[in-house]
Design a protein around this motif. Structure first.
Motif, PDB file in Angstrom:
ATOM      1  N   GLY A 143       0.791  -1.222   0.000  1.00  0.00           N
ATOM      2  CA  GLY A 143       0.000   0.000   0.000  1.00  0.00           C
ATOM      3  C   GLY A 143       0.825   1.274   0.000  1.00  0.00           C
ATOM      4  N   VAL A 144       2.119   1.149  -0.307  1.00  0.00           N
ATOM      5  CA  VAL A 144       2.993   2.317  -0.314  1.00  0.00           C
ATOM      6  C   VAL A 144       2.760   3.164  -1.563  1.00  0.00           C
ATOM      7  CG1 VAL A 144       5.408   3.077  -0.331  1.00  0.00           C
ATOM      8  CG2 VAL A 144       4.715   1.114   1.072  1.00  0.00           C
ATOM      9  N   VAL A 145       2.548   2.509  -2.696  1.00  0.00           N
ATOM     10  CA  VAL A 145       2.244   3.187  -3.959  1.00  0.00           C
ATOM     11  C   VAL A 145       1.049   2.502  -4.598  1.00  0.00           C
ATOM     12  CG1 VAL A 145       4.613   3.965  -4.375  1.00  0.00           C
ATOM     13  CG2 VAL A 145       3.881   1.723  -5.217  1.00  0.00           C
ATOM     14  N   GLU A 146       0.419   3.177  -5.555  1.00  0.00           N
ATOM     15  CA  GLU A 146      -0.798   2.635  -6.164  1.00  0.00           C
ATOM     16  C   GLU A 146      -0.520   1.679  -7.311  1.00  0.00           C
ATOM     17  OE1 GLU A 146      -3.318   5.834  -7.292  1.00  0.00           O
ATOM     18  OE2 GLU A 146      -3.812   6.407  -5.223  1.00  0.00           O
ATOM     19  N   SER A 147       0.657   1.806  -7.934  1.00  0.00           N
ATOM     20  CA  SER A 147       0.947   0.982  -9.102  1.00  0.00           C
ATOM     21  C   SER A 147       2.445   0.778  -9.217  1.00  0.00           C
ATOM     22  CB  SER A 147       0.421   1.648 -10.377  1.00  0.00           C
ATOM     23  OG  SER A 147       1.149   2.837 -10.636  1.00  0.00           O
TER      24      SER A 147
END
Length: 282
Positions: A143-147
């Motif tokens: 969940g640190v980045v979306e993609s």
């Protein structure tokens, strides 16, 4: 005739197995696809076996990690003898260093507050040669980045980013010589992909052409129309072939097989220059 000369499997950082890549290439209406995993030929045998019962032609290859002018670049090597000792040793050294680098990047990510683990990255990579895309997938899972694309910024994994760590990269003139000694041909992958960072100068590309580079991959998702026009002019000036491809990575990227293709005459010219291996048809 639809020819895609740059695709990855899960033998490196793609998500398709080599067999799935073959099936997806058939479904995409391709006549020819090149398997060009990063610094490895581990997927060749499975891909060849999957050709049975199809009319698809497979071009065995690899994408090599290189550095010139202090800039990372990739060299596509096609139709070489995978057993040639010097070239096989260099690929092994690069693959071994990938693990060291990936472990160091994971530690940097953790220091920056990302709750990821090495075991998680190993699970994502599976049997593939571990690389930054696997770490990017771990950042997405956490969940640190979306993609995956969002992980390749200066905040995280981009070249020179907060979590980036240098890796072993072959001098491209040396890599071209190794490929040629193994009977293969070389093409500079996405040379104008400026969104990835600094790009190699035209003077350096001219030097690589003099060293035996066969072509430039120009029709690529990371090249806008102005870049394609400029690179076509450079290729004509230097006598280099012009290729096109998808740089397919399965679900890890949005680009689809056959998004860009190579002219059949250019493909035949590449095949004619190679002595180390031949394309394989089902």
């Amino acid at each position: 005739m639809r020819i895609d000369l740059h695709a990855h499997s899960n033998a490196s950082d793609g998500t398709d197995s080599p067999a799935e890549l073959v099936r997806n290439a058939v479904a995409a209406g391709l006549d020819v696809v090149a398997l060009t995993d990063h610094d490895t030929t581990a997927g060749w045998r499975e891909a060849v076996d999957a050709l049975h019962g199809t009319t698809l032609t497979l071009v065995p290859g690899a994408e090599l990690s290189c550095r010139v002018e202090g800039i990372s670049m990739h060299l596509l090597a096609y139709l070489f003898d995978p057993q040639e000792p010097a070239f096989a040793r260099e690929r092994e050294l690069v693959r071994t260093d990938r693990v060291r680098r990936a472990r160091a990047i994971v530690e940097r990510c953790r220091e920056l507050g990302a709750p990821i683990e090495w075991a998680q990255v190993e699970r994502i990579a599976g049997r593939g040669a571990v690389g930054r895309p696997h770490i990017a997938s771990a950042l997405v899972e956490a969940g640190v980045v979306e993609s995956v694309d969002a992980a390749f910024t200066k905040e995280w994994l981009a070249n020179g980013g907060r979590a980036d760590v240098p890796k072993r990269e072959t001098d491209p003139a040396e890599a071209i010589a190794l490929v040629r000694a193994a009977g293969g041909v070389s093409v500079f992958a996405h040379p104008g992909a400026s969104k990835r960072g600094r790009t190699v100068s035209e003077a350096a590309i001219a030097d690589l052409a003099a060293a035996g580079l066969a072509g430039l991959e120009i029709d690529h998702i990371d090249h806008d129309e102005d870049t394609r026009v400029r690179l076509r002019g450079l290729a004509a000036e230097l006598g280099l072939l012009v290729t096109g491809s998808s740089d397919y990575h399965g679900t890890r990227k949005t680009v689809r097989l056959g998004a860009n293709t190579t002219d059949p005459a250019v493909y035949e010219a590449l095949v004619d220059r190679a002595t180390g291996a031949k394309p394989v048809t089902g």
